[in-house]
Design a protein around this motif. Structure first.
Motif, mmCIF file in Angstrom:
data_model
loop_
_atom_site.group_PDB
_atom_site.id
_atom_site.type_symbol
_atom_site.label_atom_id
_atom_site.label_comp_id
_atom_site.label_asym_id
_atom_site.label_seq_id
_atom_site.Cartn_x
_atom_site.Cartn_y
_atom_site.Cartn_z
ATOM 1 N N VAL A 127 1.046 -1.370 0.056
ATOM 2 C CA VAL A 127 0.126 0.202 0.124
ATOM 3 C C VAL A 127 1.483 1.394 -0.782
ATOM 4 C CG1 VAL A 127 -1.511 1.429 1.537
ATOM 5 C CG2 VAL A 127 -1.775 -1.291 1.212
ATOM 6 N N ALA A 128 1.689 0.932 1.257
ATOM 7 C CA ALA A 128 2.940 2.232 0.885
ATOM 8 C C ALA A 128 3.921 2.651 -0.871
ATOM 9 C CB ALA A 128 4.081 2.086 1.884
ATOM 10 N N ALA A 129 4.177 1.417 -1.492
ATOM 11 C CA ALA A 129 3.787 1.694 -2.770
ATOM 12 C C ALA A 129 3.256 2.435 -3.403
ATOM 13 C CB ALA A 129 4.983 0.414 -3.281
ATOM 14 N N GLU A 130 2.331 1.743 -3.404
ATOM 15 C CA GLU A 130 1.126 2.229 -4.221
ATOM 16 C C GLU A 130 0.807 4.157 -4.499
ATOM 17 O OE1 GLU A 130 -2.411 0.020 -3.413
ATOM 18 O OE2 GLU A 130 -1.548 -2.100 -4.385
ATOM 19 N N ARG A 131 1.267 4.364 -2.832
ATOM 20 C CA ARG A 131 1.113 5.504 -2.382
ATOM 21 C C ARG A 131 2.036 6.466 -3.263
ATOM 22 N NH1 ARG A 131 1.101 4.880 2.913
ATOM 23 N NH2 ARG A 131 -1.306 4.969 3.118
ATOM 24 N N GLN A 132 3.342 5.648 -3.237
ATOM 25 C CA GLN A 132 4.085 6.912 -3.964
ATOM 26 C C GLN A 132 4.340 6.954 -5.039
ATOM 27 O OE1 GLN A 132 8.261 4.650 -3.084
ATOM 28 N NE2 GLN A 132 9.039 6.607 -1.582
ATOM 29 N N VAL A 133 3.555 5.509 -5.642
ATOM 30 C CA VAL A 133 3.651 5.955 -6.805
ATOM 31 C C VAL A 133 2.245 6.294 -7.576
ATOM 32 C CG1 VAL A 133 2.283 4.316 -9.477
ATOM 33 C CG2 VAL A 133 4.274 3.284 -7.678
ATOM 34 N N ARG A 134 1.548 6.380 -7.289
ATOM 35 C CA ARG A 134 0.368 7.900 -7.261
ATOM 36 C C ARG A 134 0.863 9.174 -6.916
ATOM 37 N NH1 ARG A 134 -3.013 4.682 -4.516
ATOM 38 N NH2 ARG A 134 -2.977 5.621 -2.377
ATOM 39 N N GLN A 135 1.880 9.043 -6.022
ATOM 40 C CA GLN A 135 2.544 10.565 -5.700
ATOM 41 C C GLN A 135 4.002 11.237 -6.676
ATOM 42 O OE1 GLN A 135 5.492 10.269 -2.117
ATOM 43 N NE2 GLN A 135 5.453 12.989 -2.583
ATOM 44 N N THR A 136 3.611 9.832 -7.107
ATOM 45 C CA THR A 136 4.837 10.242 -8.277
ATOM 46 C C THR A 136 3.939 11.043 -9.562
ATOM 47 O OG1 THR A 136 6.514 8.450 -7.270
ATOM 48 C CG2 THR A 136 7.470 9.290 -9.394
ATOM 49 N N GLU A 137 2.849 10.368 -9.531
ATOM 50 C CA GLU A 137 2.136 10.074 -10.662
ATOM 51 C C GLU A 137 2.099 11.448 -10.603
ATOM 52 O OE1 GLU A 137 -0.453 7.444 -10.915
ATOM 53 O OE2 GLU A 137 0.695 6.017 -12.604
ATOM 54 N N SER A 138 1.260 12.055 -9.794
ATOM 55 C CA SER A 138 0.420 13.664 -9.396
ATOM 56 C C SER A 138 1.795 14.450 -9.680
ATOM 57 C CB SER A 138 0.099 13.484 -8.521
ATOM 58 O OG SER A 138 -0.217 14.793 -8.066
ATOM 59 N N TRP A 139 2.854 14.181 -9.103
ATOM 60 C CA TRP A 139 4.239 15.715 -9.502
ATOM 61 C C TRP A 139 4.386 15.214 -10.803
ATOM 62 C CZ3 TRP A 139 9.104 16.005 -10.067
ATOM 63 C CH2 TRP A 139 9.772 16.485 -9.560
ATOM 64 N N LEU A 140 4.746 14.424 -11.618
ATOM 65 C CA LEU A 140 4.998 14.596 -12.640
ATOM 66 C C LEU A 140 3.549 15.172 -13.674
ATOM 67 C CD1 LEU A 140 6.528 10.637 -13.473
ATOM 68 C CD2 LEU A 140 7.911 13.175 -13.332
ATOM 69 N N ALA A 141 2.622 14.591 -13.312
ATOM 70 C CA ALA A 141 1.526 15.824 -14.254
ATOM 71 C C ALA A 141 1.591 16.876 -13.776
ATOM 72 C CB ALA A 141 0.139 15.099 -13.930
ATOM 73 N N GLY A 142 2.415 17.268 -12.568
ATOM 74 C CA GLY A 142 2.032 19.064 -11.603
ATOM 75 C C GLY A 142 3.959 19.664 -13.055
ATOM 76 N N ILE A 143 4.834 18.850 -13.433
ATOM 77 C CA ILE A 143 5.453 19.752 -14.450
ATOM 78 C C ILE A 143 4.999 20.266 -15.829
ATOM 79 C CG2 ILE A 143 8.134 18.526 -15.356
ATOM 80 C CD1 ILE A 143 9.026 17.275 -12.711
ATOM 81 N N TYR A 144 4.019 18.759 -16.180
ATOM 82 C CA TYR A 144 3.919 18.418 -17.419
ATOM 83 C C TYR A 144 3.044 20.156 -17.556
ATOM 84 C CZ TYR A 144 5.503 14.393 -17.698
ATOM 85 O OH TYR A 144 6.538 12.924 -17.650
#
Length: 456
Positions: A127-144
């Motif tokens: 679950v922690a890994a899934e949360r980290q993946v979601r954070q990364t996706e959100s973070w990268l979307a913010g960059i784009y």
């Protein structure tokens, strides 16, 4: 299924093999009747369920899981088939405690007319890994979507800035000559570069392949902005990193919204200190970091002296003002990386990362003196308050966070015993026999603390 022609010896051997499988299984297995009454449970199931057990009782699986999954009894009652899965991989969010899982996966299978098999698995890391993946996706979307609000460059194997890109100047104003060859913390705002912070950031990136740190950053002109710093590892042949890629994002606008929400969830509404739940969440994380990186960590317990007398004589409004002033003074005294939390009533705790025992004692004494001299104006009168403080720090022993808290609490008790308005330091040394010997800050042995009745 047992064959009809199996003899008693074969049946006994098969039964023994089944029991061995259950007891050695890496997942929790519980057999119960349809009402949830347990007749067989393997050690892993007992270990996973113990944080939920009321008074240590694990007699009924439904009652044990009721605090986190009250619907399980209803699901079983509504299941009409004689065999089959009642529920599969249902996530149960357990209130996390030290050494216990935070999230369990639960599957219930009806295995006959009158029996259930419940399978429990600790999926906290997943679950922690899934949360980290979601954070990364959100973070990268913010960059784009905010391409003007980020900078990217690389570090060499010695963790110093190796390359420069125009995006760095656009975001921070730094030229190549300003930063090439310098460590990453050149982008940190003053006060953010506490000892060990950058080394820990890079170490976490090495462990996981990448890591995101959030902190106050500063431009070349000194203007502060809330930055998210992503460090990812670059590999050549072999295990040692050849360098690191870095992306810094200006997340100031997002922080305004998230800070408002976080303040509601983590702050004591009266004093502005962290609330109890948030303080211990941060303390657990800092304790893990300190142990992992062999970094000092200190904790100070603080209690307002004669607080009941203040409430009784000056009123509760005056008492509230005293607590608020104590927190304000603590925030002025502490560093950005430190944390003050209200544990309840007039009791507070200070968490001091990367701080030795001697440094923590000095901070505690500085705070004590500042509060003693502080005039507190309330209701047309001026009050003076004092505090007692107990200090404890991690040592080389295999102490746990609870041990650190207990030591600081004992030190606070000693400060009150000594007349209040003072600081005491507790150093716990475990003897070869496993007994605990307490010493004062100067290393001088002291007798065991008296009972609470004696202290009053």
């Amino acid at each position: 299924m047992n064959g009809p022609d199996l003899g008693p010896d074969e049946l006994a051997a098969e039964h023994e093999a089944l029991l061995s499988f259950m007891y050695l299984s890496p997942v929790g297995i519980v057999r119960s009747d349809l009402a949830g009454n347990v007749d067989m449970m393997n050690p892993m199931a007992a270990q996973l369920l113990m944080p939920l057990a009321q008074g240590g009782e694990l007699a009924n699986i439904f009652e044990t899981l009721a605090p986190v999954a009250p619907e399980l009894r209803r699901l079983v009652a509504e299941f009409t088939r004689e065999r089959g899965p009642v529920c599969e991989n249902r996530r149960l969010y357990v209130n996390p405690a030290r050494h216990h899982p935070a999230v369990l996966s639960c599957s219930i299978i009806r295995i006959g007319a009158g029996f259930l098999m419940t399978v429990l698995t600790d999926i906290s890391r997943q679950v922690a890994a899934e949360r980290q993946v979601r954070q990364t996706e959100s973070w990268l979307a913010g960059i784009y979507t905010s391409v003007h609000d980020f900078a990217f460059f690389t570090l060499d194997a010695q963790e110093r800035v190796e390359t420069w890109h125009p995006s760095i100047e656009r975001l921070t104003g730094f030229q190549a000559d300003d930063i090439v060859g310098r460590p990453l913390d050149i982008f940190y705002a003053p006060g953010e570069a506490c000892p060990g912070r950058l080394a820990e950031h890079v170490a976490l990136a090495r462990d996981d392949g990448w890591h995101i740190e959030e902190c106050w950053c500063a431009t070349r002109s000194g203007e502060r902005f809330w930055g998210q710093i992503l460090v990812s590892v670059l590999h050549e042949d072999g295990d040692a990193p050849s360098g690191y890629s870095v992306v810094i994002r200006d997340a100031s606008q997002r922080k305004v919204t998230s800070d408002n929400l976080e303040r509601l969830l983590t702050t004591d509404h009266l004093t502005g200190a962290s609330n109890r739940a948030h303080f211990f969440q941060v303390a657990e994380a800092e304790f893990t970091r300190a142990r992992r990186h062999r970094r000092p960590l200190s904790l100070v317990m603080l209690d307002a002296d004669h607080f009941k007398r203040i409430n009784d004589t000056a009123g509760h409004t005056a008492g509230d003002e005293v607590l608020q002033q104590i927190v304000r003074e603590a925030k002025r005294t502490l560093r950005a990386a430190d944390l003050i939390g209200r544990l309840g009533g007039e009791e507070f705790a200070l968490l001091l990362p990367a701080t030795t025992r001697q440094e923590a004692a000095a901070i505690a004494e500085r705070l004590r003196a500042a509060i003693e001299q502080l005039p507190i104006e309330t209701g047309g009168q001026v009050l003076h308050a004092t505090v007692s403080l107990g200090v404890a720090a991690l040592d080389e022993s295999e102490a746990e966070l609870d041990d650190l808290l207990a030591a600081a609490d004992r030190a606070l008790y000693e400060a009150k015993r000594a007349g209040r308005n003072c600081v005491r330091v507790e150093d716990v040394v475990k003897s070869e026999q496993g007994a605990t010997e307490s010493t004062k800050g100067d290393g001088e042995a002291r007798p065991p603390s008296p009972s609470a009745g004696e202290a009053q």
